[in-house]
Motif scaffolding. Structure first.
Motif, PDB file in Angstrom:
ATOM      1  N   VAL A  69       0.973  -1.194   0.104  1.00 49.48           N
ATOM      2  CA  VAL A  69       0.027   0.008   0.000  1.00 49.48           C
ATOM      3  C   VAL A  69       0.913   1.161  -0.027  1.00 49.48           C
ATOM      4  N   LEU A  70       1.742   1.345   1.014  1.00 46.70           N
ATOM      5  CA  LEU A  70       2.847   2.427   0.847  1.00 46.70           C
ATOM      6  C   LEU A  70       3.516   2.784  -0.376  1.00 46.70           C
ATOM      7  N   ALA A  71       4.052   1.530  -0.989  1.00 42.64           N
ATOM      8  CA  ALA A  71       4.549   1.415  -2.249  1.00 42.64           C
ATOM      9  C   ALA A  71       3.609   1.900  -3.307  1.00 42.64           C
ATOM     10  N   ASN A  72       2.488   1.508  -3.425  1.00 39.95           N
ATOM     11  CA  ASN A  72       1.598   2.167  -4.345  1.00 39.95           C
ATOM     12  C   ASN A  72       1.280   3.548  -4.280  1.00 39.95           C
ATOM     13  N   ASP A 114       5.530   5.837  -8.946  1.00 38.21           N
ATOM     14  CA  ASP A 114       5.652   6.625 -10.437  1.00 38.21           C
ATOM     15  C   ASP A 114       4.836   5.569 -11.298  1.00 38.21           C
ATOM     16  N   ARG A 115       3.562   6.076 -11.764  1.00 41.83           N
ATOM     17  CA  ARG A 115       2.794   5.353 -12.633  1.00 41.83           C
ATOM     18  C   ARG A 115       3.446   5.140 -14.107  1.00 41.83           C
ATOM     19  N   ASP A 121       2.113  -1.105 -13.244  1.00 41.33           N
ATOM     20  CA  ASP A 121       1.555  -2.223 -12.565  1.00 41.33           C
ATOM     21  C   ASP A 121       1.608  -1.893 -11.108  1.00 41.33           C
ATOM     22  N   PRO A 122       0.366  -2.128 -10.203  1.00 44.24           N
ATOM     23  CA  PRO A 122       0.631  -2.021  -9.114  1.00 44.24           C
ATOM     24  C   PRO A 122       1.574  -3.073  -8.452  1.00 44.24           C
TER      25      PRO A 122
END
Length: 81
Positions: free
Chosen positions: A24-27, A31-32, A37-38
Protein backbone atom coordinates in the motif's frame (compact mmCIF):
# COMPACT_ATOMS: atom_id res chain seq x y z
CA UNK A 1 10.92 -17.04 8.70
CA UNK A 2 12.80 -19.95 10.26
CA UNK A 3 9.59 -21.27 11.79
CA UNK A 4 7.84 -21.12 8.42
CA UNK A 5 10.68 -23.07 6.77
CA UNK A 6 10.32 -25.84 9.36
CA UNK A 7 6.55 -26.34 9.56
CA UNK A 8 5.14 -24.18 6.70
CA UNK A 9 2.64 -22.29 8.89
CA UNK A 10 2.47 -19.39 11.28
CA UNK A 11 4.88 -16.66 10.21
CA UNK A 12 3.79 -16.90 6.59
CA UNK A 13 0.54 -15.07 7.34
CA UNK A 14 2.37 -12.43 9.34
CA UNK A 15 4.63 -11.90 6.33
CA UNK A 16 1.58 -11.51 4.06
CA UNK A 17 0.13 -8.88 6.39
CA UNK A 18 3.40 -6.96 6.46
CA UNK A 19 3.64 -7.25 2.67
CA UNK A 20 0.12 -5.83 2.32
CA UNK A 21 1.03 -2.77 4.36
CA UNK A 22 4.28 -2.31 2.45
CA UNK A 23 2.58 -2.67 -0.93
CA UNK A 24 0.00 0.00 0.00
CA UNK A 25 2.77 2.44 0.91
CA UNK A 26 4.73 1.59 -2.23
CA UNK A 27 1.65 2.08 -4.43
CA UNK A 28 0.93 5.46 -2.85
CA UNK A 29 4.42 6.68 -3.83
CA UNK A 30 4.70 4.73 -7.10
CA UNK A 31 5.61 6.54 -10.33
CA UNK A 32 2.83 5.26 -12.58
CA UNK A 33 4.81 5.96 -15.75
CA UNK A 34 7.86 3.94 -14.68
CA UNK A 35 5.88 1.26 -12.79
CA UNK A 36 2.46 0.94 -14.46
CA UNK A 37 1.50 -2.28 -12.64
CA UNK A 38 0.66 -1.92 -8.95
CA UNK A 39 2.78 -3.69 -6.37
CA UNK A 40 1.36 -6.70 -4.53
CA UNK A 41 2.15 -8.03 -1.08
CA UNK A 42 4.18 -10.88 -2.61
CA UNK A 43 6.58 -8.35 -4.18
CA UNK A 44 7.87 -7.53 -0.70
CA UNK A 45 8.40 -11.06 0.61
CA UNK A 46 11.73 -12.14 -0.92
CA UNK A 47 11.66 -15.70 0.45
CA UNK A 48 8.25 -16.38 -1.13
CA UNK A 49 8.14 -18.92 -3.96
CA UNK A 50 6.45 -16.38 -6.27
CA UNK A 51 9.24 -13.85 -5.75
CA UNK A 52 12.00 -16.42 -6.11
CA UNK A 53 10.69 -17.75 -9.45
CA UNK A 54 10.28 -14.25 -10.89
CA UNK A 55 13.84 -13.23 -10.09
CA UNK A 56 15.82 -16.28 -11.28
CA UNK A 57 17.44 -14.33 -14.10
CA UNK A 58 20.96 -14.44 -15.42
CA UNK A 59 23.21 -11.49 -14.51
CA UNK A 60 23.93 -8.82 -17.11
CA UNK A 61 27.65 -8.84 -17.79
CA UNK A 62 29.14 -6.38 -20.24
CA UNK A 63 32.57 -6.63 -21.90
CA UNK A 64 33.48 -3.00 -21.19
CA UNK A 65 34.22 -2.44 -17.46
CA UNK A 66 33.25 1.24 -17.70
CA UNK A 67 29.89 0.36 -19.27
CA UNK A 68 29.35 -2.25 -16.53
CA UNK A 69 30.05 0.38 -13.86
CA UNK A 70 27.61 2.82 -15.47
CA UNK A 71 24.95 0.11 -15.64
CA UNK A 72 25.39 -0.74 -11.96
CA UNK A 73 25.27 2.96 -11.06
CA UNK A 74 22.07 3.49 -13.07
CA UNK A 75 20.39 0.47 -11.50
CA UNK A 76 21.32 1.42 -7.94
CA UNK A 77 20.73 5.17 -8.29
CA UNK A 78 18.14 5.67 -11.07
CA UNK A 79 17.39 9.33 -10.28
CA UNK A 80 21.03 10.36 -10.70
CA UNK A 81 21.89 11.25 -14.27
Amino acid sequence: MASYQIDQRGGHYDDLRAGAITSVLANIHRDRERQPDPFTNLDFIPWNEHHRAAHDAEPVLLDDPEAQSRLIDQMMFPKRQ
